[in-house]
Design an enzyme around this catalytic site. Sequence first.
Site, PDB file in Angstrom:
ATOM      1  N   GLY A 234       0.890  -1.157   0.000  1.00 44.52           N
ATOM      2  CA  GLY A 234       0.000   0.000   0.000  1.00 44.52           C
ATOM      3  C   GLY A 234       0.925   1.203   0.000  1.00 44.52           C
ATOM      4  CB  ILE A 461       1.276  -1.840   4.221  1.00 42.47           C
ATOM      5  CG1 ILE A 461       2.379  -0.784   4.358  1.00 42.47           C
ATOM      6  CG2 ILE A 461       0.013  -1.375   4.935  1.00 42.47           C
ATOM      7  CD1 ILE A 461       2.011   0.574   3.739  1.00 42.47           C
ATOM      8  N   GLY A 504       4.468   6.018  10.772  1.00 42.26           N
ATOM      9  CA  GLY A 504       4.045   4.804  11.463  1.00 42.26           C
ATOM     10  C   GLY A 504       4.924   4.442  12.643  1.00 42.26           C
ATOM     11  CD  GLN A 595       9.556   0.502   4.290  1.00 39.17           C
ATOM     12  OE1 GLN A 595       9.082   0.056   3.253  1.00 39.17           O
ATOM     13  NE2 GLN A 595       8.938   1.391   5.019  1.00 39.17           N
ATOM     14  CE  LYS A 658      16.080  13.368  11.595  1.00 42.93           C
ATOM     15  NZ  LYS A 658      17.075  14.063  10.750  1.00 42.93           N
ATOM     16  N   GLY A 661       9.641   5.219   5.210  1.00 41.64           N
ATOM     17  CA  GLY A 661       8.813   4.599   4.172  1.00 41.64           C
ATOM     18  C   GLY A 661       8.845   5.329   2.843  1.00 41.64           C
ATOM     19  CD  GLU A 662       5.486   8.631   2.593  1.00 39.42           C
ATOM     20  OE1 GLU A 662       4.639   9.165   1.893  1.00 39.42           O
ATOM     21  OE2 GLU A 662       5.504   8.722   3.837  1.00 39.42           O
TER      22      GLU A 662
HETATM   23 MO1  MOS Z   1       1.993   7.180   2.168  1.00 39.88          MO
HETATM   24  S1  MOS Z   1       1.666   8.080   0.295  1.00 39.88           S
HETATM   25  O1  MOS Z   1       1.847   8.589   3.138  1.00 39.88           O
HETATM   26  O2  MOS Z   1       0.614   6.208   2.361  1.00 39.88           O
END
Ligand code: MOS
Length: 696
Positions: A234, A461, A504, A595, A658, A661-662
Amino acid sequence: MTTIDRVLGAGIERIDGPAKVRGSAPYAFEQDPGEPITHLALVQSTINRGRITRLDPSAAEATPGVLAVLTPANAPRLSGELTADLPVLQSLDVHYQGQVVAAVVAETSEIARAAVGGVRVEYAAEEPDVTLRADRPDLYAPAQVMAGFATDSVIGDVDGALSTAAVTVDATYETPAQHNNPIEMHTSMARWDGDSLTLWDANQGPHTIQRDLMTAFGLTAGQVRVISPYVGGGFGSKAFAHPHQILAAMAARVVGRTVVLELTRQQMFSLVGHRTPTIQRVRLGADSEGRLTAISHEVVEHTARIAEFAEQTATATRVMYAAPHRRTTHRLARLDVPPPTIMRAPGETPGMFALESAMDELAHTLGIDPVELRIRNEPPRDPERDVPWSSRSLVECLRTGAERFGWAGRDLRPGVRTDGRWLVGTGVAAATYPSRRRKADCRISVDGRGRYLVEIDGSDIGTGTWTALTQIAADALHVGLGEVELRIGDSRLPFAGGAGGSTGLASWGSAVVLTARQLRARLESLGGQPPPDGLTVDGGVPGPSPHAEQYSMHSFGAHFVEVRVDADTGEVRVPRATSVYAAGTIANATTARSQFLGGFCMGLSMALHEESLQDEHFGHFVNHDLAGYHIATNADVGEIDISWLDEEDPWVNELGLKGIGEIGIVGAAAAVANGYWHATGRRIRDLPLTPDKFFR
Ligand code: MOS
């Protein structure tokens, strides 16, 4: 923090790995609702804009095995508080192609899907307006952009500084619409018991989905349970509720049976959102030594007529580089498209493609190494908020990455290296992502034998939450991993926000640490031994870090890539890459590497392939499957060297963590496009770098 004798930080393998491999970690469709399942199939609009004039479900209703056909005429009424695309089957109006106009419930999925053809729908179609252009007269400024950022930020006299700058760059970059494609299709299975609803669902945060279902059906929290222990990916599209969750619940109520709805891959191209396309004009002014005097980043993007989704595309530009004169703006066009949504680093991902491409162009204009240019413009404090950084290690990421990649001695000239018919170049770009924390509750219990149960509605996820959060709990409780049982992914568990915004583990982990401290204090007051009937403590964190106002909190990174372009075919290859990150504490070295690697690969995919093409007349996304919408596969990915710096940040949260994931995707596409320019001498400012663009 990274020593292996501590549980926290160690590269512990996924504790849910064996269950995943054995097929005993159920996705939503694989859950057992305790009774035979019925199936839902969708009738979707074939026009973009207009109204249903006739809808005849009789042939579908007469099909043996069909239990019900839901239409706007007979569907249960939902709360008027629902917005965007959530009021499904509540009106005859059509707002985008692929909108659900009817739904068939049947004993099997085959019957349901076959009966879809027996629903006759006629429309009065209007001409859709689907084309984004920067010169549209109807562009507007939203009240704010996502994540609460200001729409515009203007400091100093940008135009004046640009007009007097020794060197300028003025370039427009475009990124296409893109679609989230997690491996597990969006799936909801709904069962009612009286007035209580259970939803087994593929999402990034059960409490978020629960809230919209409560609204839709006028239910209390105690009447809606959303269960999602294992989710097959996700990247944003599973963060918020979409029509399918409401439909599954609605259908289950109508037929009085458990209903499952698994979207098809094609349906995911209209029903669960997309990343908005962007048109971004970036202007940079600098002195002859490369010190920026002005930064202007003006963004045009689209949203849906029925929902405002304002992506925060230029906000990373507000923190990246020092310059006295600065302007970032966002303008939206309301089009006849499905509502956009978030997709891995919404904002930073398209925005940093533009800014980091423009920095590369400026470096070339000045004849300065692009790593050196960035270092010269390192801001000692947040250049717009004028507060110190909680920690900022961009320069160290750039220097470390350059060292690991072998950047030294790079020839600044583009288009001068070949290897057979391959044109060869290297590129660099920086990455950043905000570090935030959200409210999270937690409950930890210890039984009389010293076994700990940690309960929190976190989500895994595919990120590794099951493992990393267990490590955090064991570390905070001063016990071994084997003494901790974790429960996540259920709205009955203590409240927590979803897996999104890279918040998260920072949020859930902080809640676990503080609750564990409370429990240990209670145990100590009891002489260190749990009472025979155990002990339970409720705790958590109320929201953002208390230091979030005093400090600017972000993670940073740097990507270095080698790019090869086939001079005869325009094919682009990226045989090797180096990414270095600084993201505070790393909870699990193994899942963190995954990740970072996954994020980078998604950026590579954005650079090379991903593009949702809209038909200009009919408006729909044409390449709505994995045959037409290309995503990087193993064959696209070369050798990728992932590493991170030891970075201690006492201000972001209890763990100094920190969120990761992104950040891996941010800047990755710019690094590839910069390497492409260095290989070929051609600057491609509109992604993706498909072979045809080499020849235009
Ligand atoms: Mo991520 S785009 O903040 O689910």
